[in-house]
Design a protein around this motif. Structure first.
Motif, mmCIF file in Angstrom:
data_model
loop_
_atom_site.group_PDB
_atom_site.id
_atom_site.type_symbol
_atom_site.label_atom_id
_atom_site.label_comp_id
_atom_site.label_asym_id
_atom_site.label_seq_id
_atom_site.Cartn_x
_atom_site.Cartn_y
_atom_site.Cartn_z
ATOM 1 N N UNK A 27 0.820 -1.213 0.000
ATOM 2 C CA UNK A 27 0.000 0.000 0.000
ATOM 3 C C UNK A 27 0.851 1.260 0.000
ATOM 4 N N UNK A 28 1.882 1.289 0.835
ATOM 5 C CA UNK A 28 2.780 2.448 0.889
ATOM 6 C C UNK A 28 3.561 2.583 -0.411
ATOM 7 N N UNK A 29 3.932 1.467 -1.000
ATOM 8 C CA UNK A 29 4.652 1.492 -2.267
ATOM 9 C C UNK A 29 3.780 2.065 -3.391
ATOM 10 N N UNK A 30 2.524 1.666 -3.420
ATOM 11 C CA UNK A 30 1.588 2.196 -4.413
ATOM 12 C C UNK A 30 1.426 3.703 -4.216
ATOM 13 N N UNK A 119 -8.104 12.434 -4.503
ATOM 14 C CA UNK A 119 -8.377 11.159 -3.828
ATOM 15 C C UNK A 119 -8.389 10.068 -4.886
ATOM 16 N N UNK A 120 -7.519 9.078 -4.710
ATOM 17 C CA UNK A 120 -7.445 7.929 -5.616
ATOM 18 C C UNK A 120 -7.898 6.710 -4.825
ATOM 19 N N UNK A 121 -8.879 6.011 -5.352
ATOM 20 C CA UNK A 121 -9.337 4.791 -4.676
ATOM 21 C C UNK A 121 -9.391 3.652 -5.684
ATOM 22 N N UNK A 122 -9.334 2.449 -5.170
ATOM 23 C CA UNK A 122 -9.376 1.260 -6.013
ATOM 24 C C UNK A 122 -9.233 0.023 -5.158
ATOM 25 N N UNK A 123 -8.851 -1.059 -5.787
ATOM 26 C CA UNK A 123 -8.624 -2.327 -5.081
ATOM 27 C C UNK A 123 -7.231 -2.832 -5.432
ATOM 28 N N UNK A 124 -6.569 -3.427 -4.444
ATOM 29 C CA UNK A 124 -5.221 -3.953 -4.661
ATOM 30 C C UNK A 124 -5.295 -5.328 -5.323
ATOM 31 N N UNK A 131 -8.193 0.255 -1.468
ATOM 32 C CA UNK A 131 -7.017 1.111 -1.394
ATOM 33 C C UNK A 131 -7.477 2.558 -1.565
ATOM 34 N N UNK A 132 -6.979 3.457 -0.710
ATOM 35 C CA UNK A 132 -7.302 4.881 -0.823
ATOM 36 C C UNK A 132 -6.032 5.689 -0.607
ATOM 37 N N UNK A 133 -5.816 6.662 -1.496
ATOM 38 C CA UNK A 133 -4.694 7.585 -1.408
ATOM 39 C C UNK A 133 -5.246 9.000 -1.497
ATOM 40 N N UNK A 134 -4.838 9.877 -0.584
ATOM 41 C CA UNK A 134 -5.270 11.270 -0.639
ATOM 42 C C UNK A 134 -4.059 12.184 -0.528
ATOM 43 N N UNK A 135 -4.134 13.303 -1.241
ATOM 44 C CA UNK A 135 -3.104 14.318 -1.140
ATOM 45 C C UNK A 135 -3.708 15.672 -1.490
ATOM 46 N N UNK A 136 -3.040 16.727 -1.064
ATOM 47 C CA UNK A 136 -3.463 18.087 -1.380
ATOM 48 C C UNK A 136 -2.266 18.866 -1.887
ATOM 49 N N UNK A 137 -2.493 19.715 -2.876
ATOM 50 C CA UNK A 137 -1.428 20.541 -3.447
ATOM 51 C C UNK A 137 -1.926 21.978 -3.521
ATOM 52 N N UNK A 138 -1.016 22.919 -3.301
ATOM 53 C CA UNK A 138 -1.342 24.328 -3.470
ATOM 54 C C UNK A 138 -0.858 24.800 -4.826
ATOM 55 N N UNK A 139 -1.705 25.544 -5.528
ATOM 56 C CA UNK A 139 -1.380 26.061 -6.846
ATOM 57 C C UNK A 139 -1.430 27.587 -6.849
ATOM 58 N N UNK A 140 -0.668 28.173 -7.720
ATOM 59 C CA UNK A 140 -0.729 29.590 -8.059
ATOM 60 C C UNK A 140 -1.014 30.520 -6.874
#
Length: 144
Positions: A27-30, A119-124, A131-140
């Motif tokens: 999971x961490x590798x993905x 948010x990226x979700x799916x199945x391993x 499987x769920x991956x979340x992140x936030x990015x600041x733009x401009x």
């Protein structure tokens, strides 16, 4: 026998001291690989020019319609993740833009930034687990 998944960044001091490199679960590798896809610009990888996503091209684009911008980024991520990350399937991606206003009272300055939540979700593949991956990015960043 399964292939070991090494945690990045590598601690070279472990190698020089005769210790093993830190390992991580699938999971961490993905998650690390998805981060690499997000942070790589199309054409940056010399041998795979379609590796990455469109966020770097969209970053300085004038956002006329947030929903169109979100959909362009979502489609770009979906193409790259389904093509390059084979360890997950039934991939679903949500992208949302929010404005974040932060005021600095000592300088009497207000900053308005656009924050993109992914948010990226799916199945391993290995286990069928969710499987769920979340992140936030600041733009401009804008300041006034």
């Amino acid at each position: 026998m399964s292939v070991p998944l090494y945690k990045k960044p590598f601690k070279l001091s472990n190698i020089f001291n005769g210790q093993d490199i830190d390992k991580q679960d699938v999971g961490a590798s993905i998650s690390q690989y998805i981060e690499l896809i997000i942070f790589t610009r199309y054409g940056e990888h010399r041998f795979k020019p379609d590796f990455g996503c469109e966020i770097w091209d969209l970053d300085f684009e004038l956002i006329i319609s947030e929903s169109m911008w979100e959909e362009k980024l979502r489609q770009s991520l979906l193409r790259s993740i389904t093509h390059y990350e084979k360890r997950i399937y039934d991939v679903n991606i949500d992208v949302h833009i929010k404005e974040v206003n932060k005021f600095y009272p000592l300088r009497n300055v207000s900053e308005i930034k656009k924050k993109v939540e992914i948010v990226v979700s799916g199945k391993m593949q290995q286990t069928g687990e969710n499987y769920v991956f979340t992140t936030s990015l600041f733009l401009s960043p804008l300041s006034a």
